[in-house]
Structure formats: structure tokens, C-alpha cells
Design an enzyme around this catalytic site. Structure first.
Site, PDB file in Angstrom:
ATOM      1  N   ASP A  14       0.835  -1.366   0.013  1.00 30.13           N
ATOM      2  CA  ASP A  14      -0.005  -0.092   0.047  1.00 30.13           C
ATOM      3  C   ASP A  14       1.005   1.226   0.072  1.00 30.13           C
ATOM      4  O   ASP A  14       2.111   1.036   0.203  1.00 30.13           O
ATOM      5  CB  ASP A  14      -0.986   0.004   1.225  1.00 30.13           C
ATOM      6  CG  ASP A  14      -0.377  -0.286   2.554  1.00 30.13           C
ATOM      7  OD1 ASP A  14       0.954  -0.294   2.621  1.00 30.13           O
ATOM      8  OD2 ASP A  14      -1.276  -0.925   3.330  1.00 30.13           O
ATOM      9  N   ASN A  40      -7.884  -3.041  13.795  1.00 33.33           N
ATOM     10  CA  ASN A  40      -9.293  -3.352  13.229  1.00 33.33           C
ATOM     11  C   ASN A  40      -9.465  -4.423  12.347  1.00 33.33           C
ATOM     12  O   ASN A  40     -10.463  -4.716  11.791  1.00 33.33           O
ATOM     13  CB  ASN A  40      -9.673  -1.856  12.889  1.00 33.33           C
ATOM     14  CG  ASN A  40      -9.051  -1.644  11.459  1.00 33.33           C
ATOM     15  OD1 ASN A  40      -8.023  -2.167  11.153  1.00 33.33           O
ATOM     16  ND2 ASN A  40      -9.655  -0.523  10.837  1.00 33.33           N
ATOM     17  N   GLU A  80      -9.716  -2.099   4.608  1.00 32.96           N
ATOM     18  CA  GLU A  80     -10.299  -1.682   5.919  1.00 32.96           C
ATOM     19  C   GLU A  80     -11.650  -2.605   6.100  1.00 32.96           C
ATOM     20  O   GLU A  80     -12.057  -3.169   5.183  1.00 32.96           O
ATOM     21  CB  GLU A  80     -10.659  -0.257   5.924  1.00 32.96           C
ATOM     22  CG  GLU A  80      -9.610   0.678   6.000  1.00 32.96           C
ATOM     23  CD  GLU A  80      -8.772   0.830   7.394  1.00 32.96           C
ATOM     24  OE1 GLU A  80      -8.569   0.067   8.003  1.00 32.96           O
ATOM     25  OE2 GLU A  80      -8.382   1.883   7.581  1.00 32.96           O
ATOM     26  N   HIS A  86      -7.604  -4.971   9.363  1.00 31.97           N
ATOM     27  CA  HIS A  86      -7.309  -4.617   8.215  1.00 31.97           C
ATOM     28  C   HIS A  86      -5.984  -5.361   7.790  1.00 31.97           C
ATOM     29  O   HIS A  86      -5.079  -5.623   8.432  1.00 31.97           O
ATOM     30  CB  HIS A  86      -7.083  -3.192   7.751  1.00 31.97           C
ATOM     31  CG  HIS A  86      -5.972  -2.299   8.344  1.00 31.97           C
ATOM     32  ND1 HIS A  86      -5.909  -1.210   9.054  1.00 31.97           N
ATOM     33  CD2 HIS A  86      -4.587  -2.586   8.257  1.00 31.97           C
ATOM     34  CE1 HIS A  86      -4.927  -0.855   9.569  1.00 31.97           C
ATOM     35  NE2 HIS A  86      -3.894  -1.636   8.921  1.00 31.97           N
TER      36      HIS A  86
HETATM   37  C1  GLP Z   1      -0.437  -0.313   8.672  1.00 30.52           C
HETATM   38  C2  GLP Z   1      -0.174  -0.894   7.244  1.00 30.52           C
HETATM   39  C3  GLP Z   1      -0.472  -2.534   7.506  1.00 30.52           C
HETATM   40  C4  GLP Z   1      -0.440  -3.125   8.598  1.00 30.52           C
HETATM   41  C5  GLP Z   1      -0.664  -2.376   9.670  1.00 30.52           C
HETATM   42  C6  GLP Z   1      -0.008  -2.915  11.240  1.00 30.52           C
HETATM   43  O1  GLP Z   1      -1.633   0.189   8.451  1.00 30.52           O
HETATM   44  N1  GLP Z   1      -0.716  -0.304   6.098  1.00 30.52           N
HETATM   45  O2  GLP Z   1      -0.145  -3.259   6.210  1.00 30.52           O
HETATM   46  O3  GLP Z   1      -0.480  -4.494   8.708  1.00 30.52           O
HETATM   47  O4  GLP Z   1      -0.390  -1.193   9.624  1.00 30.52           O
HETATM   48  O5  GLP Z   1       0.831  -2.199  11.598  1.00 30.52           O
HETATM   49  P1  GLP Z   1       1.618  -2.442  12.932  1.00 30.52           P
HETATM   50  O6  GLP Z   1       2.565  -3.662  12.536  1.00 30.52           O
HETATM   51  O7  GLP Z   1       2.460  -1.087  13.060  1.00 30.52           O
HETATM   52  O8  GLP Z   1       0.775  -2.649  14.151  1.00 30.52           O
END
Ligand code: GLP
Length: 240
Positions: free
Chosen positions: A67, A136, A143, A138
Site C-alpha cells: 500500500d 481493526n 479496511e 485490516h
Molecule cells: C499499517 C499497514 C498495514 C499493517 C498495519 C499494522 O496500517 N498499512 O500493512 O499491517 O499497519 O501495523 P503495525 O505492525 O504497526 O501494528
């Protein structure tokens, strides 16, 4: 979906790093789907040290970011491109011509999404898709509510995601929108490796593991993938 639970986040991260290492050792021209986020920090760190130790050649590898935010300043340190350059691409001998990030600068943003899908397809599809999980549920930035056959597209970020990602942002607000590969895109990868560590993920991990596949928790989609693994530490697995 296979589930592996480790005593510590360090062990879970190391296991994910070794999975990635084995993938590339087995296929030097692997197509990787690469995620961002705090969970990935330790995985990339471990992977880089294993890769250096083995003088692994990354030159033939193609890597596709999952992303990218829309609307950040040019060369922003908050972009996922900056994250991946810092934590992965600049650390090993990746060929910059084989590194793909959604082109959020393109005026026709829908075209940028189509182009991204086409680059994945032209490369022969993703062999190994690394994923984190948002609190959440995702995956990528799909989302809650994202359909199981969604493709690369523009998405609006939820306040949960913006608040959570705000903690790693400096000098800019977290954008309202992003491009993410779709759940359908993710499910076409040959292998999916999803990782969650820490207590803050225990609620969502419980929903992913014990719940049915449903669009309210996008990460549940991975349960229908024939070659997927969920890697956890004791803390994220606490409520299972
Ligand atoms: C972001 C990324 C996701 C990732 C998520 C979890 O939103 N776009 O790809 O899985 O965060 O992040 P973290 O590892 O910081 O909890």
C-alpha cells in the site's frame, strides 16, 4: 490456515524472517509482496542479518509494496516507500527497477491502481505475501467492509487506522486515503505469511482465529487461502 505461536515477538519475527529467506533461496527471482508497520521492523531486521550472513543475492527479486498513502509531501519520510527503502530495499542489493510502489502521484489515480495490478500480473504474480494485521483487522489497507474479491484501489482510512499510524508519523497528518492492493489480489499470492505480535493485537487475533470469514474483519479472508500461515507470539495469542 496454519497457526504458529512463539514465546516471544523476537522468535516469531525470526521465524517469519526465515520463511522469507527460504523463499528467496528456493527461487532467486521471487516476487514478494511486502508490508509495512511496526510488526515488520523486527522481521526485516532479522531477515537482513540472515541475508547478509548468507550473502543472499536480491538482485533478481521483485518486490511489491502492499500500500501507499495518498497526498503526503514529496519525498515524505512518512511514506511507505520511505519505510521500505529504509528498512529493506536500501539494506540489500535490490534492483530498484524491480521495486514497485503504487504510483500515488499519478493524476489519474484509478489508472495507477490498474497499472499496479498489471505490474503484478506481468511479473507472474506474487510468490510470497508478507502481511501484518491492523488492530481493526485490516490487511494492507483493506479496511473493515472490504470485499473478498477487491482489487488494487483507492481506500478511505478509518479513524482507528489513522490514530494507530499517527504514532509513527512526524510533521504531517496521517492522510485520509491510500492505495492498497485488494484482498482478491492478496489471495492470489502463492503463499501468505501473516504476522501479529504484542498484546495490542490479542483482540483482533482472537476474532481472526475463532471467527468465520467475514468482511468486518478483513484478515479472516486469509483463512480461505490454501497456503497461509499466521505467526503469533504468546501475547497476541493470549485470548485464543
Ligand atoms: C499499517 C499497514 C498495514 C499493517 C498495519 C499494522 O496500517 N498499512 O500493512 O499491517 O499497519 O501495523 P503495525 O505492525 O504497526 O501494528
Amino acid at each position: 490456515m496454519e497457526i504458529k505461536i512463539f514465546n516471544s515477538a523476537a522468535e516469531a519475527s525470526n521465524f517469519a524472517a526465515l520463511e522469507l529467506l527460504r523463499q528467496i533461496e528456493g527461487k532467486l527471482d521471487s516476487n514478494l509482496g511486502v508490508a509495512t508497520g511496526r510488526t515488520m521492523d523486527a522481521i526485516y531486521h532479522k531477515f537482513i542479518s540472515h541475508a547478509r550472513e548468507k550473502t543472499l543475492d536480491m538482485n533478481k527479486v521483485s518486490a511489491f509494496a502492499v500500500d501507499e498513502y495518498i497526498g503526503l509531501a514529496d519525498e515524505s519520510a512518512n511514506s511507505y516507500k520511505a519505510y521500505l527503502d529504509l528498512h529493506l530495499f536500501n539494506q540489500l542489493n535490490f534492483d530498484s527497477g524491480k521495486v514497485y510502489i503504487p504510483n500515488v502521484g499519478l493524476q489519474n489515480i484509478d489508472q495507477a491502481c490498474l497499472d499496479y495490478e498489471a505490474s503484478i500480473k506481468n511479473a507472474g504474480g506474487i510468490d510470497f505475501q508478507l502481511l501484518g494485521i491492523g488492530i481493526n483487522g485490516h490487511i494492507g489497507l483493506n479496511e473493515p467492509g472490504s470485499s473478498i474479491d477487491s482489487r488494487t484501489r483507492v481506500v478511505a482510512l478509518t479513524s482507528s487506522t489513522r490514530n494507530s499510524n499517527k504514532m509513527v508519523f512526524s510533521n504531517e497528518n496521517v492522510p485520509l486515503t491510500a492505495i492498497t492492493i485488494g484482498i482478491g489480489t492478496i489471495l492470489e499470492a502463492s503463499r501468505c505469511v501473516m504476522v501479529a505480535t504484542g498484546l495490542s493485537k490479542s483482540d483482533i487475533v482472537q476474532k481472526v482465529v475463532n471467527g468465520d470469514i467475514n468482511s468486518k474483519v478483513p484478515a479472516t479472508a486469509i483463512k480461505q487461502h490454501p497456503n497461509a500461515i499466521l505467526i503469533l507470539d504468546k501475547e497476541s495469542a493470549k485470548l485464543i
